[in-house]
Design a protein around this motif. Structure first.
Motif, PDB file in Angstrom:
ATOM      1  N   VAL A  20       0.784  -1.250  -0.053  1.00 51.43           N
ATOM      2  CA  VAL A  20      -0.120  -0.023  -0.148  1.00 51.43           C
ATOM      3  C   VAL A  20       0.763   1.289  -0.113  1.00 51.43           C
ATOM      4  CG1 VAL A  20      -1.730   1.168   1.301  1.00 51.43           C
ATOM      5  CG2 VAL A  20      -1.999  -1.007   1.163  1.00 51.43           C
ATOM      6  N   ILE A  31      -1.811   1.165  -4.597  1.00 51.99           N
ATOM      7  CA  ILE A  31      -0.865   0.054  -4.355  1.00 51.99           C
ATOM      8  C   ILE A  31       0.182   0.010  -5.475  1.00 51.99           C
ATOM      9  CG2 ILE A  31      -0.705  -2.649  -4.510  1.00 51.99           C
ATOM     10  CD1 ILE A  31      -2.298  -2.618  -2.141  1.00 51.99           C
ATOM     11  N   GLN A  91       3.665  -0.287   4.839  1.00 57.25           N
ATOM     12  CA  GLN A  91       3.060   0.342   3.804  1.00 57.25           C
ATOM     13  C   GLN A  91       4.258   1.440   3.302  1.00 57.25           C
ATOM     14  OE1 GLN A  91       1.247   0.934   6.859  1.00 57.25           O
ATOM     15  NE2 GLN A  91      -0.397  -0.263   6.343  1.00 57.25           N
TER      16      GLN A  91
ATOM     17  N   GLN B  64      -2.080  -4.198   9.287  1.00 60.16           N
ATOM     18  CA  GLN B  64      -2.494  -4.560   8.100  1.00 60.16           C
ATOM     19  C   GLN B  64      -3.832  -5.628   8.169  1.00 60.16           C
ATOM     20  OE1 GLN B  64       1.143  -6.531   6.435  1.00 60.16           O
ATOM     21  NE2 GLN B  64       0.563  -5.360   4.588  1.00 60.16           N
ATOM     22  N   ASN B  68      -5.189  -6.816   2.751  1.00 60.10           N
ATOM     23  CA  ASN B  68      -3.736  -6.067   2.553  1.00 60.10           C
ATOM     24  C   ASN B  68      -2.975  -7.278   2.416  1.00 60.10           C
ATOM     25  OD1 ASN B  68      -3.303  -2.967   4.063  1.00 60.10           O
ATOM     26  ND2 ASN B  68      -4.202  -3.331   2.118  1.00 60.10           N
ATOM     27  N   GLU B  72      -0.571  -8.686  -0.610  1.00 55.02           N
ATOM     28  CA  GLU B  72       1.097  -8.657  -0.453  1.00 55.02           C
ATOM     29  C   GLU B  72       1.550 -10.252  -0.525  1.00 55.02           C
ATOM     30  OE1 GLU B  72       2.425  -6.477   2.903  1.00 55.02           O
ATOM     31  OE2 GLU B  72       3.480  -7.933   3.310  1.00 55.02           O
ATOM     32  N   GLN B 300      -9.154  -2.397   0.845  1.00 56.26           N
ATOM     33  CA  GLN B 300      -7.796  -2.906   1.124  1.00 56.26           C
ATOM     34  C   GLN B 300      -7.006  -3.664   0.018  1.00 56.26           C
ATOM     35  OE1 GLN B 300      -9.000  -5.593   4.256  1.00 56.26           O
ATOM     36  NE2 GLN B 300      -9.648  -3.906   5.299  1.00 56.26           N
ATOM     37  N   GLY B 303      -5.954  -0.537  -2.166  1.00 50.90           N
ATOM     38  CA  GLY B 303      -5.180   0.507  -1.761  1.00 50.90           C
ATOM     39  C   GLY B 303      -5.989   1.812  -1.684  1.00 50.90           C
TER      40      GLY B 303
END
Lengths: 125, 410
Positions: A20, A31, A91, B64, B68, B72, B300, B303
């Motif tokens: 993020v 992102i 982030q 998070q 998220n 990731e 999420q 973003g």
């Protein structure tokens, strides 16, 4: 667990891609959808730009899904120079605001529309 | 102050544990299979504790939320598949909850069902737009505690406690093949209904909304263990009510109102109103959690600014997404589709997507480099991987069982 922007080697898949972005005011503004790097054969790669937006993430999908996602999500892309990165942690914190970088445009556009509704400016704490 | 926070958190977790699908599955499982599936409720309750604790701990330590982490760790391809599946399942669950609210209101007012769906939609939109996050969490969680009336019914029904205790011992399905398949289908559905993934999405997002920090890890642990334990006890009570009061009459609960009538049979009008109040707040709470989960997950993953604590003007795509989720869910039930049938499918598909969100959370929570001293201990790792394997097996069995039992019809 935030760390300052590292100067040496960096695992870009673990620590940058799909993380993020927070602007200078701490507002989420996208992102890291794709990364542009440069470097010759046998030389270390250096990150040049972070790409943000549907046109960046749709090209990471298989061809058919990329076309569908492109039709649904559009083709916007924003290039954030690597020099704008202030901190890398859970982030990625940027030096400038989302407005200055051209990020979060859709949110601001929708926000102007929502502003016509009552209580839309309220901070509901 | 933190003791009050923990106390309210526990009660909220308990009051928000049961939703329309879980209610009907528990009643029917008790009616059809006596106490034989109580062990599945216990198994699922420990599973949601493990999954919720990990998600809450990551939210507290890393700041998070679930999607998220999914983005990731799973990347865009698998992550997007997870996001689309989770959003569809949340939408179906939300549709069923709105249908459940309309059915309850119809029982009380006699007004046309479709009109009540529209009213329920308007009610939910106004509540989420106007009320702060804390109020939503507390009001719907705490008033959902009226469902405790089912525990009172169990106490008054004087069940055979020896048989109840025996129900916690895992047993294989018995009888002819169709009965064994049906019991297996119910076991899968009950496990899924207790471990519904939206509860974890919402719980972790709530931790972010409440700005949890690493110091809140013990609070997270206490809330999930005690709150979900009490929620599991409530769900188990509903199964015992199904066995004690519906089983002898060979009644299958097709409508949520059946549960209120069962309570009325035992403790009269006051009990019935308590059950109706509890069910209304539990269904409405679940509808809100699923609609907000759709918006949290999408925001999420991409973003966007999100959160009920931000003004809708500054988290506009988040606000528009939960509004769209409510409207789409209401449109699904406005087509006339049976909400109970919708929730049955949503529950079965929920377990299919569970491994997709479970794995990234497990991968991150056992990574010492990112979790530091809050990395999984031996117990969290053992239970986490045990439940990961279990949900994978259950996910593989869910669709074939749904087909073989004709959607649980036998």
């Amino acid at each position: 667990m935030s760390t300052r922007k590292p100067r040496g080697e960096l695992d870009i898949y673990r620590r940058v891609l799909d993380h993020v972005l927070l602007d200078a005011d701490g507002l989420p503004c996208g992102i890291v959808d794709e990364i542009e790097a440069e470097g010759g054969l046998g030389e270390p790669l250096a990150i040049v730009t972070l790409l943000v937006g549907p046109a960046a993430w749709t090209r990471r999908l298989p061809a058919f899904f990329a076309i569908v996602a492109h039709l649904l999500a559009g083709s916007r892309i924003v290039r954030v120079p690597w020099s704008e990165v202030a901190e890398i942690g859970e982030q990625i914190r940027l030096c400038s605001s989302a407005v200055e970088l051209g990020l979060g445009v859709a949110d601001r556009r929708a926000g102007r529309w929502l502003a016509h509704l009552p209580l839309s400016e309220e901070h509901p704490e | 102050m933190q003791i009050l926070e923990i106390f309210l958190g526990i009660l909220t977790a308990m009051g928000g544990f049961v939703e329309v699908g879980e209610l009907t599955f528990m009643l029917n499982a008790g009616s059809k299979f006596d106490y034989r599936l109580l062990w599945v409720v216990a198994l699922g309750t420990i599973g949601i504790m493990v999954y919720g604790e990990i998600a809450g701990r990551i939210a507290a330590v890393r700041g998070q939320p679930v999607f998220n982490v999914v983005r990731e760790r799973a990347g865009i391809r698998l992550g997007l598949l997870t996001l689309v599946s989770a959003t569809l399942v949340c939408l179906l669950t939300c549709a069923a909850e709105i249908g459940g609210i309309a059915l309850l209101w119809q029982l009380m007012s006699g007004l046309p069902y479709r009109l009540l769906i529209a009213l329920a939609l308007a009610f939910l939109l106004v509540v989420v737009w106007c009320l702060p996050f804390k109020w939503i969490e507390r009001v719907f969680g705490l008033f959902g505690l009226f469902m405790v009336v089912f525990m009172v019914v169990v106490w008054m029904a004087h069940p055979d406690w020896g048989a109840v205790a025996a129900g916690f011992v895992p047993t294989l399905p018995e009888g002819p093949t169709d009965q064994r398949l049906l019991q297996s289908y119910y076991a899968v559905a009950l496990l899924s209904s207790v471990m519904l993934p939206y509860e974890t999405y919402f719980y972790a997002s709530g931790g972010i909304e409440d700005k949890w920090k690493a110091k809140d890890v013990p609070m997270n642990r206490v809330i999930v263990i005690i709150g979900f334990l009490l929620g599991g006890a409530l769900a188990g009570s509903i199964m015992i009510v199904g066995k004690s009061l519906l089983g002898p009459l060979q009644i299958e609960a097709q409508l949520p109102g059946t549960a209120a009538i069962v309570v009325a049979m035992k403790i009269g009008r006051v009990g019935m109103w308590c059950a109706l109040t509890g069910m209304f707040f539990a269904f409405a709470g679940a509808a809100i959690e699923t609609a907000l989960s759709c918006a949290y997950n999408i925001a999420q993953f991409f973003g966007w600014p999100y959160g009920k604590k931000r003004a809708p003007r500054t988290a506009s795509r988040f606000a528009l997404t939960w509004i769209a989720a409510f409207v789409l869910a209401a449109l699904i039930v406005l087509t006339g589709v049976d909400p109970i049938r919708v929730v049955e499918y949503s529950i079965v598909f929920s377990v299919v997507i569970l491994p997709l969100t479970y794995f990234p959370l497990m991968a991150l929570s056992r990574d010492r480099e990112v979790m530091g001293e809050h990395v999984n201990g031996v117990l969290a790792n053992t239970l986490g991987w045990f439940y990961f394997v279990l949900v994978c097996i259950v996910a593989a069995a869910a669709i074939p069982l749904l087909i073989l039992t004709h959607g649980g019809e036998g």
